[in-house]
Design a protein around this motif. Structure first.
Motif, PDB file in Angstrom:
ATOM      1  N   ALA A   1       0.835  -1.205   0.000  1.00 57.64           N
ATOM      2  CA  ALA A   1       0.000   0.000   0.000  1.00 57.64           C
ATOM      3  C   ALA A   1       0.867   1.252   0.000  1.00 57.64           C
ATOM      4  O   ALA A   1       0.620   2.191  -0.767  1.00 57.64           O
ATOM      5  N   TYR A   2       1.901   1.262   0.853  1.00 51.96           N
ATOM      6  CA  TYR A   2       2.752   2.452   0.915  1.00 51.96           C
ATOM      7  C   TYR A   2       3.693   2.557  -0.285  1.00 51.96           C
ATOM      8  O   TYR A   2       4.206   3.640  -0.572  1.00 51.96           O
ATOM      9  N   ALA A   3       3.855   1.452  -1.022  1.00 49.69           N
ATOM     10  CA  ALA A   3       4.671   1.489  -2.232  1.00 49.69           C
ATOM     11  C   ALA A   3       3.828   1.777  -3.482  1.00 49.69           C
ATOM     12  O   ALA A   3       4.377   2.018  -4.565  1.00 49.69           O
ATOM     13  N   ALA A   4       2.512   1.757  -3.338  1.00 52.75           N
ATOM     14  CA  ALA A   4       1.618   1.939  -4.493  1.00 52.75           C
ATOM     15  C   ALA A   4       1.761   3.336  -5.089  1.00 52.75           C
ATOM     16  O   ALA A   4       1.891   4.325  -4.366  1.00 52.75           O
ATOM     17  N   ARG A   5       1.698   3.384  -6.397  1.00 51.29           N
ATOM     18  CA  ARG A   5       1.787   4.670  -7.094  1.00 51.29           C
ATOM     19  C   ARG A   5       0.437   5.092  -7.664  1.00 51.29           C
ATOM     20  O   ARG A   5       0.175   6.270  -7.797  1.00 51.29           O
ATOM     21  N   THR A   6      -0.406   4.123  -8.043  1.00 51.02           N
ATOM     22  CA  THR A   6      -1.693   4.440  -8.675  1.00 51.02           C
ATOM     23  C   THR A   6      -2.818   3.750  -7.906  1.00 51.02           C
ATOM     24  O   THR A   6      -2.589   2.868  -7.080  1.00 51.02           O
ATOM     25  N   TYR A   7      -4.040   4.153  -8.236  1.00 51.22           N
ATOM     26  CA  TYR A   7      -5.209   3.491  -7.644  1.00 51.22           C
ATOM     27  C   TYR A   7      -5.254   2.026  -8.050  1.00 51.22           C
ATOM     28  O   TYR A   7      -5.704   1.175  -7.282  1.00 51.22           O
TER      29      TYR A   7
END
Length: 153
Positions: A49-55
């Motif tokens: 989640a904290y590494a996510a860049r997009t939805y």
């Protein structure tokens, strides 16, 4: 990040904000507290989640989780209620027939009232004859619902 986001690919490609990542992390924490995730799953998903860049990166992390605060019993009860509601719903053909019968009956009763009010003497109550197709419609509806109930068992 609601259901409307999941259906629109152009939104999925949009970059997620820190607040979005934090919201997903909070939902994952609730799932951990409710026993829906193991500690290892929680750690992995929070990291993602904290590494996510997009939805599109965030949505799969919570797609298999109910909203926070719902117990398994509540989820089961909601599904059962949906099944019961669908079972009570009349088929479209019967809804159309009831609508037509109701409209015809209403028009006939209104016309009979107008005629009875404007004519001297008694007027034959012809709208009574609409009870015959009405009774047939009641019988058909009861039969259809009985058949549907038996099929579900």
């Amino acid at each position: 990040m609601g259901k409307e986001v999941a259906r629109r690919p152009e939104v999925e490609s949009m970059r997620a904000a820190d607040a979005d990542r934090h919201t997903v992390a909070e939902q994952l924490k609730s799932a951990l507290d409710e026993g829906r995730l193991s500690l290892a799953e929680y750690d992995e998903r929070v990291r993602d989640a904290y590494a996510a860049r997009t939805y599109a990166d965030l949505m799969p992390l919570v797609a298999d989780l109910p909203k926070p605060g719902l117990s398994a019993a509540e989820v089961k009860a909601r599904r059962a209620a949906e099944v019961r509601r669908e079972a009570r719903r009349l088929p479209t053909a019967l809804i159309v027939l009831w609508t037509v019968w109701g409209a015809v009956a209403a028009v006939n009763v209104v016309i009979w009232i107008i005629v009875a009010a404007t004519v001297a003497g008694e007027v034959y109550p012809w709208p009574v004859w609409l009870l015959v197709p009405g009774a047939a419609l009641v019988a058909s509806t009861a039969g259809v619902q009985t058949i549907r109930r038996r099929r579900r068992r």
